[in-house]
Design an enzyme around this catalytic site. Structure first.
Site, PDB file in Angstrom:
ATOM      1  CE  LYS A 179      -4.534  -1.499   1.680  1.00  0.00           C
ATOM      2  NZ  LYS A 179      -4.361  -2.844   2.009  1.00  0.00           N
ATOM      3  CD  GLU A 228     -11.851   5.407   1.405  1.00  0.00           C
ATOM      4  OE1 GLU A 228     -11.760   6.450   1.130  1.00  0.00           O
ATOM      5  OE2 GLU A 228     -11.418   4.427   0.893  1.00  0.00           O
ATOM      6  CB  SER A 266      -0.399  -8.183  -1.145  1.00  0.00           C
ATOM      7  OG  SER A 266      -1.009  -8.882  -0.163  1.00  0.00           O
TER       8      SER A 266
HETATM    9  C1  LIG Z   1      -5.071  -4.085   1.594  1.00  0.00           C
HETATM   10  C2  LIG Z   1      -4.531  -5.186   1.362  1.00  0.00           C
HETATM   11  C3  LIG Z   1      -4.937  -6.094   0.140  1.00  0.00           C
HETATM   12  C4  LIG Z   1      -6.035  -5.985  -0.456  1.00  0.00           C
HETATM   13  O1  LIG Z   1      -6.331  -4.641  -1.184  1.00  0.00           O
HETATM   14  P1  LIG Z   1      -5.877  -4.629  -3.103  1.00  0.00           P
HETATM   15  O2  LIG Z   1      -6.101  -3.239  -3.471  1.00  0.00           O
HETATM   16  O3  LIG Z   1      -6.903  -5.852  -3.495  1.00  0.00           O
HETATM   17  O4  LIG Z   1      -4.607  -5.183  -3.139  1.00  0.00           O
HETATM   18  C5  LIG Z   1      -4.238  -7.052   0.013  1.00  0.00           C
HETATM   19  N1  LIG Z   1      -2.944  -7.536   0.814  1.00  0.00           N
HETATM   20  C6  LIG Z   1      -2.527  -6.631   1.917  1.00  0.00           C
HETATM   21  C7  LIG Z   1      -1.488  -6.922   2.822  1.00  0.00           C
HETATM   22  C8  LIG Z   1      -3.341  -5.374   1.905  1.00  0.00           C
HETATM   23  O5  LIG Z   1      -3.055  -4.518   3.043  1.00  0.00           O
END
Ligand SMILES: *Cc1c(COP(=O)(O)O)cnc(C)c1O
Length: 398
Positions: free
Chosen positions: A92, A114, A382
């Site tokens: 993010k 938000e 992610s």
């Molecule tokens: C917020 C988040 C997601 C989901 O958001 P996407 O916009 O679909 O990537 C996935 N993995 C993590 C670690 C997150 O913090």
């Protein structure tokens, strides 16, 4: 043929996307579109962004060959793109820094957003602190209670939290509240959306800032294996980490691409999952036309996932388009399967993954065994799972 990569002049990816706004939001969003069109063609803006990614975020993130997982599944070689190692622990920060830089370029003083579980709020508050901007985060009052550690983090970082007591007091109400604030007070404010969703040009802006993930992964796998991957896997909430990885490979037809959405506790019960692509239908949400879990009246359904970052009733419009075009396959992973994958990765590789990322590992476990040992899968890890450990421990105790 419509492009896999680019929205048309009206902001549509095929049948999805667009810019559907109440009149009072038209001018402020048009201003963002104009500023981004300009920034996007400015090499100095790109240089500034890339310098922050290197020096502050710690990019490039490693592409790690997970040998134990590879051995365990007995097929394709599994590489993990380590977005969990970024500053603040997920992908993010990539788009939050980009949006903050864009806000600064526009002469804005404040970032407004938000947040649901608080992940977007923390990454944005971080970017605001770094770039000397104010930060105002709207959060459902129930979420403020539930996500106390992230509220404290945001406050340490200098953000103002606005608890929202309307409606269900959760993410949807926080979105409505933040949009309403933006409509009345946008002269000095930049609205920073947290995924590849919302009115055009946000799905493009956030996608472009995330695309660094796939550009790096492509170079890393070519250096390492001297070939492209056979498959890519990423979890999909709004879809930003997924498009981040996928974008650099969309035009390489032989690369199979999978997005994994949450099946939650039960795909047969409304409110128990967030499987937007699998069970949704076209509709309108947050200024865009996209696939949506909705009731007869077109109001978004309640949703659930064990991974709070995935419980969104919509999805980015480019994803809906990529599915229409048959380019990306969308599958589901349940809470239970994701908990198992979470534990497996902890023990096999010494990496505690975010519960969101664990969803991608479920699909990896399905496809790897039947692939050849010379084949390659890249999984987008992610984020890190530190935020999830107490919750997982509770779940495992039953
Ligand atoms: C917020 C988040 C997601 C989901 O958001 P996407 O916009 O679909 O990537 C996935 N993995 C993590 C670690 C997150 O913090």
């Amino acid at each position: 043929m419509t492009s896999l990569l680019h929205a048309d002049e009206t902001g549509f990816f095929g049948a999805h996307g667009g810019r559907f706004l109440p009149p009072q939001l038209e001018a402020p969003i048009a201003e963002v579109a104009e500023a981004y069109a300009d920034a996007r063609n400015d090499p100095e803006f790109a240089r500034e962004y890339e310098a922050l990614l290197t020096d502050y975020v710690g990019r490039p993130s490693p592409l790690f060959l997970a040998e134990h997982l590879t051995e365990y599944f007995g097929g394709a070689r599994i590489y993990l793109k380590r977005e969990d190692l970024n500053h603040t622990g997920s992908h993010k920060i990539n788009h939050c820094l980009g949006e903050a830089l864009l806000a600064k370029r526009m002469g804005k003083k404040k970032l407004l957003a938000e947040t649901g579980a608080g992940q977007h709020g923390v990454a944005l508050a971080t970017a605001a602190a770094l770039l000397g901007l104010d930060c105002e985060i709207h959060m459902g009052a129930i979420d403020v209670e539930k996500q106390h550690p992230n509220v404290v983090r945001m406050e340490f970082l200098g953000a103002t939290i606005v608890p929202v007591t309307d409606g269900g007091q959760c993410l949807k109400d926080a979105v409505d509240s933040a949009f309403a604030t933006f409509a009345t007070d946008w002269k000095d404010t930049f609205f920073a959306i947290g995924s590849v969703v919302g009115p055009d040009p946000y799905p493009t802006i956030v996608r472009d800032f995330q695309a660094i993930v796939g550009r790096e992964a492509r170079k890393q796998i070519l250096d390492r294996e001297n070939r492209l991957p056979d498959a890519l896997v990423a979890c999909v909430g709004g879809g930003s980490n997924a498009l981040g990885l996928f974008t650099a490979f969309l035009e390489d037809e032989p690369v199979q691409i999978y997005g994994v959405e949450p099946a939650g506790r039960n795909l047969d019960v409304v409110g128990e999952h967030a499987a937007t692509m699998t069970l949704g239908s076209p509709g309108m949400l947050h200024g865009m036309r996209t696939m949506l879990l909705q009731d007869q009246a077109g109001d978004p359904d309640a949703v659930h996932s064990i991974a709070s970052g995935l419980d969104y009733p919509g999805i980015g419009p480019q994803h809906a388009h990529l599915r229409d075009m048959g380019r990306v396959e969308y599958v589901t992973a349940s809470d239970t399967e994701s908990l198992e994958a979470f534990q497996l990765v902890c023990r096999a590789e010494g990496i505690i993954p975010a519960l969101e990322s664990a969803h991608a590992l479920v699909q990896t476990a399905r496809i790897a065994p039947s692939m050849g040992r010379d084949e390659v899968i890249i999984v987008n890890l992610s984020g890190r799972g530190d935020k999830d450990i107490d919750y997982v421990a509770d779940q495992l105790r039953g």
